[in-house]
Scaffold this active site. Structure first.
Site, short mmCIF file in Angstrom:
data_model
loop_
_atom_site.label_atom_id
_atom_site.label_comp_id
_atom_site.label_asym_id
_atom_site.label_seq_id
_atom_site.Cartn_x
_atom_site.Cartn_y
_atom_site.Cartn_z
N GLU A 37 12.29 -18.25 6.09
CA GLU A 37 12.11 -17.44 4.89
C GLU A 37 11.85 -18.30 3.66
O GLU A 37 11.01 -17.99 2.82
CB GLU A 37 13.34 -16.55 4.65
CG GLU A 37 13.48 -15.42 5.65
CD GLU A 37 12.34 -14.44 5.58
OE1 GLU A 37 11.85 -14.16 4.46
OE2 GLU A 37 11.90 -13.95 6.63
N CYS A 192 -2.65 -4.99 4.40
CA CYS A 192 -2.63 -4.55 3.00
C CYS A 192 -2.81 -5.76 2.10
O CYS A 192 -1.90 -6.18 1.37
CB CYS A 192 -1.32 -3.82 2.70
SG CYS A 192 -1.34 -2.92 1.14
N CYS A 199 -7.74 -0.75 4.90
CA CYS A 199 -7.09 0.56 4.91
C CYS A 199 -7.29 1.33 6.22
O CYS A 199 -6.41 2.08 6.64
CB CYS A 199 -7.57 1.39 3.73
SG CYS A 199 -7.10 0.70 2.11
N CYS A 202 -4.54 0.61 8.64
CA CYS A 202 -3.17 0.72 8.14
C CYS A 202 -2.47 1.97 8.65
O CYS A 202 -3.03 3.08 8.57
CB CYS A 202 -3.18 0.72 6.61
SG CYS A 202 -1.52 0.76 5.88
N CYS A 208 -0.86 7.18 2.00
CA CYS A 208 -0.93 6.17 0.94
C CYS A 208 -1.53 6.77 -0.33
O CYS A 208 -2.69 7.21 -0.34
CB CYS A 208 -1.75 4.98 1.40
SG CYS A 208 -1.91 3.68 0.15
#
Length: 352
Positions: A37, A192, A199, A202, A208
């Site tokens: 991370e 994204c 799109c 997605c 959305c």
């Protein structure tokens, strides 16, 4: 009827289309999750992969990292950028050992009190390592969520940032938190995108708001932009046989704590310093080092002391900033800024 909530769509998509084979996945080890991370903050996966494996080989657990000298940590981090991450990584490892018995705390709230672990990173560790229902909100996830729900608040304003955090928490699923968290990360990284979002691929396309509006690239809204600066300095690459003079940079600012070539305000200042020095010098081609907030032009002067002076360079050292001589091997094993490392590595290749 299938669950059509945002969380359910993300979970289903991640199960079949998300990333599953990254080396820090499929583990509950908070050390490995934390390391990944931190490395992935503002850095792409492809760049992190090699660094992650080398770090684990040298520091297989938090105790090994805590016990290591900071210089060794910075050396392994060299080239990954944003060096404050490496210093905080080291401080955090020491805090985990000293304050938590070598075990990472099992909840996001306590994790967020450790050096270098912010709210989103703490939530990711808690979700992946302990299954805690905690919301993440890094840059990629902000983009996914603001577009999906049509959040138009200006994220430069702390109140709007807090409002988005509340929305992110409200969207959390009751189960599958690990897959949901990974799915948001995967969507932001692969579908994204900031520019030219995919799109049609997605799983949130049908719900959305930004896609319905026909302008997903308007999100997220953040009016305060960073003004880029420009800077120009000269670097002195001083050689004495196989050795090079390096100075350790201050604990704050660009390249904090790293070993580097001495820096001067201008080429003219450096020319005046070396006037009359024994040996010979040559200016190398200037180059631009691009930082997040700065375009930094660096002009290296390569100066080689003559063999007769190599054993007694005291007169030259007296006018240099505090530092020490490193052999080429020692220098390449130290924590160096990426452009300085490239110079020395290129010289090492040519000297073979």
């Amino acid at each position: 009827m299938p669950d059509t909530t945002i969380a359910a769509r993300v979970v289903r998509w991640q199960r079949t289309h998300g990333r599953h084979t990254l080396p820090w996945q499929n583990t509950r080890d908070p050390y490995r999750i934390w390391l990944s991370e931190v490395m992935l903050q503002q850095t792409q996966v492809a760049t992190v992969l090699g660094y992650y494996e080398r770090f684990l080989q040298r520091f297989p657990d938090v105790a090994a990292l805590a016990a290591a000298p900071l210089d060794e940590v910075l050396a392994l981090w060299s080239g990954l950028g944003y060096y404050s991450r490496a210093r905080n990584l080291h401080r955090c490892a020491q805090a985990v050992v000293a304050e938590h018995g070598g075990r990472f705390p099992p909840d996001a709230a306590t994790l967020a009190t450790l050096p270098g672990i912010g709210r989103s990173t703490a939530a990711a560790i808690a979700a992946f390592a302990y299954g805690e229902r905690a919301a993440i909100l890094d840059g990629n996830v902000k983009r996914v969520l603001t577009r999906a729900i049509g959040f138009g608040g200006d994220l430069a304003r702390p109140a709007e940032e807090r409002a988005l955090w509340r929305q992110a928490e409200a969207l959390l699923p009751e189960q599958d938190i690990e897959r949901y968290t990974q799915g948001l990360m995967d969507l932001g990284a692969t579908v994204c995108l900031a520019r030219r979002p995919q799109c049609l691929l997605c799983p949130l396309a049908e719900v959305c708001v930004a896609r319905t509006e026909g302008a997903p690239e308007r999100y997220p809204v953040k009016t305060r932009t960073l003004r880029r600066g420009r800077r120009r300095h000269a670097l002195l690459w001083l050689s004495r046989g196989d050795a090079v003079w390096l100075v350790q940079r201050p604990d704050s600012g660009v390249w904090a704590g790293l070993w580097s070539l001495p820096e001067y305000e201008s080429a003219e200042d450096l020319e005046a310093l070396v006037a009359g020095w024994p040996g010979q010098g040559a200016w190398l081609a200037p180059f631009v080092h691009v930082l997040t907030h700065l375009d930094w032009t660096l002009e290296p002067l390569r100066w080689t002391l003559p063999p007769a002076l190599a054993a007694e360079p005291g007169a030259v050292e007296a006018v240099l900033p505090a530092g020490r001589w490193f052999t080429r091997a020692e220098a390449l094993a130290a924590g160096l800024p990426a452009p300085v490392r490239r110079l020395l590595e290129a010289d090492a290749v040519l000297s073979r």
